[in-house]
Write a protein that holds these residues in place. Structure first.
Motif, PDB file in Angstrom:
ATOM      1  N   GLN A 175      55.941  47.185  35.200  1.00  0.00           N
ATOM      2  CA  GLN A 175      57.174  47.789  35.714  1.00  0.00           C
ATOM      3  C   GLN A 175      56.869  48.770  36.842  1.00  0.00           C
ATOM      4  N   MET A 176      55.777  49.534  36.719  1.00  0.00           N
ATOM      5  CA  MET A 176      55.369  50.422  37.816  1.00  0.00           C
ATOM      6  C   MET A 176      55.034  49.606  39.056  1.00  0.00           C
ATOM      7  N   LEU A 177      54.309  48.530  38.848  1.00  0.00           N
ATOM      8  CA  LEU A 177      53.935  47.655  39.961  1.00  0.00           C
ATOM      9  C   LEU A 177      55.166  47.057  40.620  1.00  0.00           C
ATOM     10  N   ALA A 178      56.163  46.715  39.824  1.00  0.00           N
ATOM     11  CA  ALA A 178      57.372  46.081  40.349  1.00  0.00           C
ATOM     12  C   ALA A 178      58.382  47.066  40.921  1.00  0.00           C
ATOM     13  N   ASP A 179      58.146  48.353  40.769  1.00  0.00           N
ATOM     14  CA  ASP A 179      59.064  49.375  41.278  1.00  0.00           C
ATOM     15  C   ASP A 179      58.827  49.578  42.775  1.00  0.00           C
ATOM     16  N   PRO A 180      59.810  49.240  43.617  1.00  0.00           N
ATOM     17  CA  PRO A 180      59.626  49.397  45.058  1.00  0.00           C
ATOM     18  C   PRO A 180      59.362  50.848  45.476  1.00  0.00           C
ATOM     19  N   GLY A 181      59.718  51.803  44.636  1.00  0.00           N
ATOM     20  CA  GLY A 181      59.427  53.204  44.935  1.00  0.00           C
ATOM     21  C   GLY A 181      57.952  53.544  44.744  1.00  0.00           C
ATOM     22  N   SER A 182      57.262  52.776  43.918  1.00  0.00           N
ATOM     23  CA  SER A 182      55.839  53.000  43.673  1.00  0.00           C
ATOM     24  C   SER A 182      54.959  52.104  44.539  1.00  0.00           C
ATOM     25  N   PHE A 183      55.345  50.851  44.658  1.00  0.00           N
ATOM     26  CA  PHE A 183      54.594  49.881  45.445  1.00  0.00           C
ATOM     27  C   PHE A 183      55.562  49.191  46.395  1.00  0.00           C
ATOM     28  N   ASP A 220      39.405  48.512  46.174  1.00  0.00           N
ATOM     29  CA  ASP A 220      38.893  49.305  47.282  1.00  0.00           C
ATOM     30  C   ASP A 220      39.547  48.987  48.619  1.00  0.00           C
ATOM     31  N   HIS A 221      40.552  48.179  48.629  1.00  0.00           N
ATOM     32  CA  HIS A 221      41.209  47.802  49.883  1.00  0.00           C
ATOM     33  C   HIS A 221      41.818  49.050  50.535  1.00  0.00           C
ATOM     34  N   PRO A 222      41.653  49.202  51.856  1.00  0.00           N
ATOM     35  CA  PRO A 222      42.176  50.397  52.546  1.00  0.00           C
ATOM     36  C   PRO A 222      43.678  50.617  52.367  1.00  0.00           C
ATOM     37  N   ASP A 223      44.441  49.558  52.239  1.00  0.00           N
ATOM     38  CA  ASP A 223      45.891  49.693  52.090  1.00  0.00           C
ATOM     39  C   ASP A 223      46.302  50.151  50.686  1.00  0.00           C
ATOM     40  N   LEU A 224      45.339  50.251  49.776  1.00  0.00           N
ATOM     41  CA  LEU A 224      45.634  50.717  48.419  1.00  0.00           C
ATOM     42  C   LEU A 224      45.117  52.131  48.172  1.00  0.00           C
ATOM     43  N   LYS A 225      44.463  52.720  49.164  1.00  0.00           N
ATOM     44  CA  LYS A 225      43.829  54.039  48.996  1.00  0.00           C
ATOM     45  C   LYS A 225      44.829  55.157  48.715  1.00  0.00           C
ATOM     46  N   HIS A 226      46.072  55.010  49.150  1.00  0.00           N
ATOM     47  CA  HIS A 226      47.068  56.069  48.958  1.00  0.00           C
ATOM     48  C   HIS A 226      47.632  56.103  47.533  1.00  0.00           C
ATOM     49  N   ILE A 227      47.295  55.122  46.725  1.00  0.00           N
ATOM     50  CA  ILE A 227      47.814  55.032  45.361  1.00  0.00           C
ATOM     51  C   ILE A 227      46.824  55.701  44.406  1.00  0.00           C
ATOM     52  N   ASP A 228      47.338  56.490  43.504  1.00  0.00           N
ATOM     53  CA  ASP A 228      46.515  57.157  42.488  1.00  0.00           C
ATOM     54  C   ASP A 228      45.649  56.104  41.783  1.00  0.00           C
ATOM     55  N   PRO A 229      44.328  56.305  41.744  1.00  0.00           N
ATOM     56  CA  PRO A 229      43.435  55.305  41.132  1.00  0.00           C
ATOM     57  C   PRO A 229      43.776  54.961  39.683  1.00  0.00           C
ATOM     58  N   VAL A 230      44.267  55.920  38.925  1.00  0.00           N
ATOM     59  CA  VAL A 230      44.638  55.643  37.530  1.00  0.00           C
ATOM     60  C   VAL A 230      45.834  54.686  37.491  1.00  0.00           C
ATOM     61  N   VAL A 231      46.819  54.941  38.336  1.00  0.00           N
ATOM     62  CA  VAL A 231      47.990  54.062  38.421  1.00  0.00           C
ATOM     63  C   VAL A 231      47.575  52.678  38.904  1.00  0.00           C
ATOM     64  N   LYS A 266      44.643  51.164  38.656  1.00  0.00           N
ATOM     65  CA  LYS A 266      43.910  50.440  37.614  1.00  0.00           C
ATOM     66  C   LYS A 266      44.840  49.979  36.490  1.00  0.00           C
ATOM     67  N   HIS A 267      45.797  50.827  36.132  1.00  0.00           N
ATOM     68  CA  HIS A 267      46.764  50.460  35.096  1.00  0.00           C
ATOM     69  C   HIS A 267      47.568  49.240  35.546  1.00  0.00           C
ATOM     70  N   CYS A 268      48.061  49.279  36.771  1.00  0.00           N
ATOM     71  CA  CYS A 268      48.870  48.168  37.289  1.00  0.00           C
ATOM     72  C   CYS A 268      48.040  46.900  37.452  1.00  0.00           C
ATOM     73  N   HIS A 269      46.795  47.047  37.868  1.00  0.00           N
ATOM     74  CA  HIS A 269      45.909  45.892  38.004  1.00  0.00           C
ATOM     75  C   HIS A 269      45.665  45.256  36.632  1.00  0.00           C
ATOM     76  N   ALA A 270      45.384  46.074  35.631  1.00  0.00           N
ATOM     77  CA  ALA A 270      45.155  45.552  34.276  1.00  0.00           C
ATOM     78  C   ALA A 270      46.414  44.882  33.733  1.00  0.00           C
ATOM     79  N   ALA A 271      47.564  45.501  33.981  1.00  0.00           N
ATOM     80  CA  ALA A 271      48.829  44.925  33.514  1.00  0.00           C
ATOM     81  C   ALA A 271      49.106  43.593  34.200  1.00  0.00           C
ATOM     82  N   ALA A 272      48.888  43.543  35.509  1.00  0.00           N
ATOM     83  CA  ALA A 272      49.120  42.293  36.245  1.00  0.00           C
ATOM     84  C   ALA A 272      48.166  41.205  35.770  1.00  0.00           C
TER      85      ALA A 272
END
Length: 105
Positions: A12-20, A47-58, A60-66
């Motif tokens: 749901q965090m990943l799918a939220d346009p306000g987060s991603f 490690d992609h440069p376009d993902l650097k602005h996202i909190d690493p914990v968030v 990783k959580h979204c990556h694991a969920a996906a």
């Protein structure tokens, strides 16, 4: 498709346009598919440069969920309507289905 609360919240965090936004959503989704297909890609996936602005914990959580969502959907041979159930945003829903179709074959 039954998923744990952890997976549901992450997706749901990943799918939220306000987060991603659309680009980071698509990038993380493609990277997740790639990490599932190629063990060596897993290390560089976040490690992609376009993902650097996202909190690493968030991130990783979204990556694991996906990853969990993708594996469960594949295991259950989910159709497009099932795949779209966790994505309320229509633009990101289209990205998910398009990415799913690219990697499914």
């Amino acid at each position: 498709m039954e998923l744990s609360e952890f997976v549901q919240k992450g997706f749901q965090m990943l799918a939220d346009p306000g987060s991603f936004d659309f680009n980071t959503f698509t990038l993380l989704l493609r990277a997740t598919f790639q990490s599932l297909l190629d063990a060596q890609a897993d290390e560089a996936v976040l490690d992609h440069p376009d993902l650097k602005h996202i909190d690493p914990v968030v991130l990783k959580h979204c990556h694991a969920a996906a990853a969990t969502y993708i594996l469960e959907a594949g295991k259950q041979r989910a159709d497009k309507s099932t795949i779209r159930t966790l994505i309320p945003d229509p633009t990101q829903r289209l990205a998910l289905v398009a990415t799913w179709n690219n990697y499914r074959t």
